[in-house]
Structure formats: C-alpha cells, structure tokens
Design an enzyme around this catalytic site. Structure first.
Site, PDB file in Angstrom:
ATOM      1  N   ASP A 185      29.091  17.638  66.622  1.00 35.78           N
ATOM      2  CA  ASP A 185      30.042  18.081  67.674  1.00 35.78           C
ATOM      3  C   ASP A 185      31.031  19.263  67.130  1.00 35.78           C
ATOM      4  O   ASP A 185      30.469  20.237  68.697  1.00 35.78           O
ATOM      5  CB  ASP A 185      31.695  16.783  68.158  1.00 35.78           C
ATOM      6  CG  ASP A 185      31.174  16.184  68.715  1.00 35.78           C
ATOM      7  OD1 ASP A 185      30.006  15.445  69.193  1.00 35.78           O
ATOM      8  OD2 ASP A 185      32.238  14.678  68.330  1.00 35.78           O
ATOM      9  N   HIS A 220      14.955  19.097  56.372  1.00 39.43           N
ATOM     10  CA  HIS A 220      15.313  17.733  55.347  1.00 39.43           C
ATOM     11  C   HIS A 220      13.692  18.339  54.583  1.00 39.43           C
ATOM     12  O   HIS A 220      12.779  18.324  55.147  1.00 39.43           O
ATOM     13  CB  HIS A 220      15.214  16.666  55.741  1.00 39.43           C
ATOM     14  CG  HIS A 220      15.815  15.979  56.871  1.00 39.43           C
ATOM     15  ND1 HIS A 220      17.320  16.130  56.080  1.00 39.43           N
ATOM     16  CD2 HIS A 220      16.353  15.917  58.310  1.00 39.43           C
ATOM     17  CE1 HIS A 220      18.341  15.846  57.246  1.00 39.43           C
ATOM     18  NE2 HIS A 220      17.382  16.166  58.483  1.00 39.43           N
ATOM     19  N   ILE A 221      14.224  18.321  53.062  1.00 42.91           N
ATOM     20  CA  ILE A 221      13.216  18.719  52.373  1.00 42.91           C
ATOM     21  C   ILE A 221      12.031  17.170  52.020  1.00 42.91           C
ATOM     22  O   ILE A 221      11.114  17.336  52.060  1.00 42.91           O
ATOM     23  CB  ILE A 221      13.884  18.611  50.359  1.00 42.91           C
ATOM     24  CG1 ILE A 221      15.208  19.731  50.707  1.00 42.91           C
ATOM     25  CG2 ILE A 221      12.940  18.544  49.788  1.00 42.91           C
ATOM     26  CD1 ILE A 221      15.772  19.514  49.552  1.00 42.91           C
ATOM     27  N   SER A 222      12.595  16.033  51.936  1.00 45.17           N
ATOM     28  CA  SER A 222      12.161  15.211  52.200  1.00 45.17           C
ATOM     29  C   SER A 222      11.468  14.546  53.533  1.00 45.17           C
ATOM     30  O   SER A 222      12.561  14.947  53.959  1.00 45.17           O
ATOM     31  CB  SER A 222      12.695  13.628  51.448  1.00 45.17           C
ATOM     32  OG  SER A 222      13.442  13.369  52.169  1.00 45.17           O
ATOM     33  N   GLU A 264      17.352  21.990  62.023  1.00 39.88           N
ATOM     34  CA  GLU A 264      17.977  21.638  61.247  1.00 39.88           C
ATOM     35  C   GLU A 264      16.321  20.639  60.084  1.00 39.88           C
ATOM     36  O   GLU A 264      15.197  20.937  60.215  1.00 39.88           O
ATOM     37  CB  GLU A 264      17.710  20.220  61.671  1.00 39.88           C
ATOM     38  CG  GLU A 264      17.813  18.471  60.636  1.00 39.88           C
ATOM     39  CD  GLU A 264      17.890  17.659  62.071  1.00 39.88           C
ATOM     40  OE1 GLU A 264      18.082  17.429  62.778  1.00 39.88           O
ATOM     41  OE2 GLU A 264      17.939  15.933  60.871  1.00 39.88           O
ATOM     42  N   HIS A 302      23.006  11.475  59.098  1.00 38.26           N
ATOM     43  CA  HIS A 302      22.283  10.182  59.214  1.00 38.26           C
ATOM     44  C   HIS A 302      23.926   9.658  59.806  1.00 38.26           C
ATOM     45  O   HIS A 302      23.922   8.072  59.965  1.00 38.26           O
ATOM     46  CB  HIS A 302      22.513   9.400  58.168  1.00 38.26           C
ATOM     47  CG  HIS A 302      20.784   9.535  57.841  1.00 38.26           C
ATOM     48  ND1 HIS A 302      19.383  10.838  58.159  1.00 38.26           N
ATOM     49  CD2 HIS A 302      20.784  10.015  56.162  1.00 38.26           C
ATOM     50  CE1 HIS A 302      18.796  10.715  57.434  1.00 38.26           C
ATOM     51  NE2 HIS A 302      19.579  11.127  56.334  1.00 38.26           N
ATOM     52  N   ALA A 324      22.977  13.398  53.366  1.00 37.71           N
ATOM     53  CA  ALA A 324      23.556  12.246  54.304  1.00 37.71           C
ATOM     54  C   ALA A 324      24.264  12.052  55.020  1.00 37.71           C
ATOM     55  O   ALA A 324      24.641  11.435  55.882  1.00 37.71           O
ATOM     56  CB  ALA A 324      24.289  11.046  52.986  1.00 37.71           C
ATOM     57  N   ARG A 358      17.979   6.522  56.919  1.00 34.82           N
ATOM     58  CA  ARG A 358      17.383   7.767  57.183  1.00 34.82           C
ATOM     59  C   ARG A 358      16.584   8.331  58.164  1.00 34.82           C
ATOM     60  O   ARG A 358      15.989   9.273  58.981  1.00 34.82           O
ATOM     61  CB  ARG A 358      16.742   7.967  55.767  1.00 34.82           C
ATOM     62  CG  ARG A 358      17.461   8.342  54.235  1.00 34.82           C
ATOM     63  CD  ARG A 358      16.646   8.849  53.377  1.00 34.82           C
ATOM     64  NE  ARG A 358      16.843   7.805  52.491  1.00 34.82           N
ATOM     65  CZ  ARG A 358      18.136   8.578  51.272  1.00 34.82           C
ATOM     66  NH1 ARG A 358      18.494   9.669  52.032  1.00 34.82           N
ATOM     67  NH2 ARG A 358      18.030   7.310  49.723  1.00 34.82           N
TER      68      ARG A 358
END
Ligand code: CA2
Length: 144
Positions: free
Chosen positions: A87, A100-102, A98, A80, A77, A111
């Site tokens: 930074d 994200h699973i979903s 990066e 977001h 989370a 999201r």
C-alpha cells in the site's frame, strides 16, 4: 538530476557476513558502491536505506514521495507478508523495481508470492547482488 532510492528490508544488513552460499560475499556497502559506480555518467544519484523495522520502512517509502524519483527495493521477508508495504509503495508515483538476490522460485513455496510485485514495474530475481545494478540502470532508463 534524479534521485534513485535503494531500499533494503530485514536482515539484509547481514549481507556478506552470513550465508554466503545463498547471498554472496558482498556487503550492502559494496552493493551501494557498485550501484553508485553503475550510475556514473547517467546524471542520477543514489540514496540508500536499510531497516529491520517495518514501520521505519513504511515511513521511508512515504518520505520518498517528496525526496526520491524512483525506488529499487529488496523488501526481504516483507516481500511475502506485507500488504502495508504494498500500500505504501502504491502511493509512490515513480518507477519501482523489485530485486531478489536469490532465485526465490527455486526456494520454499512461501517465497514464491510477492506482494511487492503487484506494484513493481520490473522484477529482478536470482542474479545475485548484480541484480541491484541491473535495477538501478533500469530505473535510470525509465527516468530518462
Ligand atoms: O533473495 C532475496 O533477496 C530475498 O529477498 C532475501 C530475503 C528472503 O526472505 C527473501 O525470500 C528473498 C532474506 C534476506 C536475508 O538476508 C540475509 C543476508 C545475509 C545473511 C542472512 C540473511
């Protein structure tokens, strides 16, 4: 031998234990093992860290400036919400991927924006936990 640091943010320690319909049945331990297998023969090693504490994550990213060559991150989370994490990642000089699973773009509007993406060299979304394997192989290629 380069070190790839895999970072997971809040609640990702619950992987495989809750919400399997969204995040699957594999635990974070399973994911780390699969990434180590994927890296066999590349000459690169995996270090992994998960925390539910934002300050601890920031400090781990700072330390990565000395002890890691690349970062794979699912910031959960914080993706977001956290300009502080953006930074910290911006002060790291190696490749950043990066994960994200979903498929976050098919989920709630909050999201859809990622602060991490402003620093990431690549973003892997919606591939399930296999996305972590894609990510470590991508950073291995970038490091070669
Ligand atoms: O799809 C992803 O990987 C996310 O980064 C997961 C975050 C979510 O806030 C992002 O929008 C998308 C949530 C991680 C929570 O992980 C859990 C795992 C198992 C059970 C419950 C939560």
């Amino acid at each position: 031998m380069a070190t790839i640091l895999m970072l997971n943010g809040p609640n990702l320690g619950l992987l495989g234990l809750r919400e399997p319909a969204i995040y699957g049945h594999d635990t974070l331990e399973d994911v780390e093992a699969a990434c180590r297998d994927a890296l066999q023969g590349t000459g690169h090693e995996l270090d992994a860290f998960q925390t539910d504490h934002e300050g601890a994550m920031l400090e781990r990213v700072h330390a990565a400036r000395q002890d890691a060559d690349a970062v794979v991150i699912n910031a959960g989370a914080w993706t977001h919400t956290s300009i502080a994490l953006l930074d910290a990642l911006s002060a790291f000089e190696g490749p950043v991927v990066e994960v994200h699973i979903s498929q976050v773009h098919r989920r709630e509007a909050f999201r859809h924006h990622s602060y991490v993406s402003a620093r990431a060299d690549a973003v892997i979304v919606g591939c399930g936990v296999q996305g972590y394997e894609f990510a470590v192989l991508r950073v291995a290629r970038l490091l070669d």
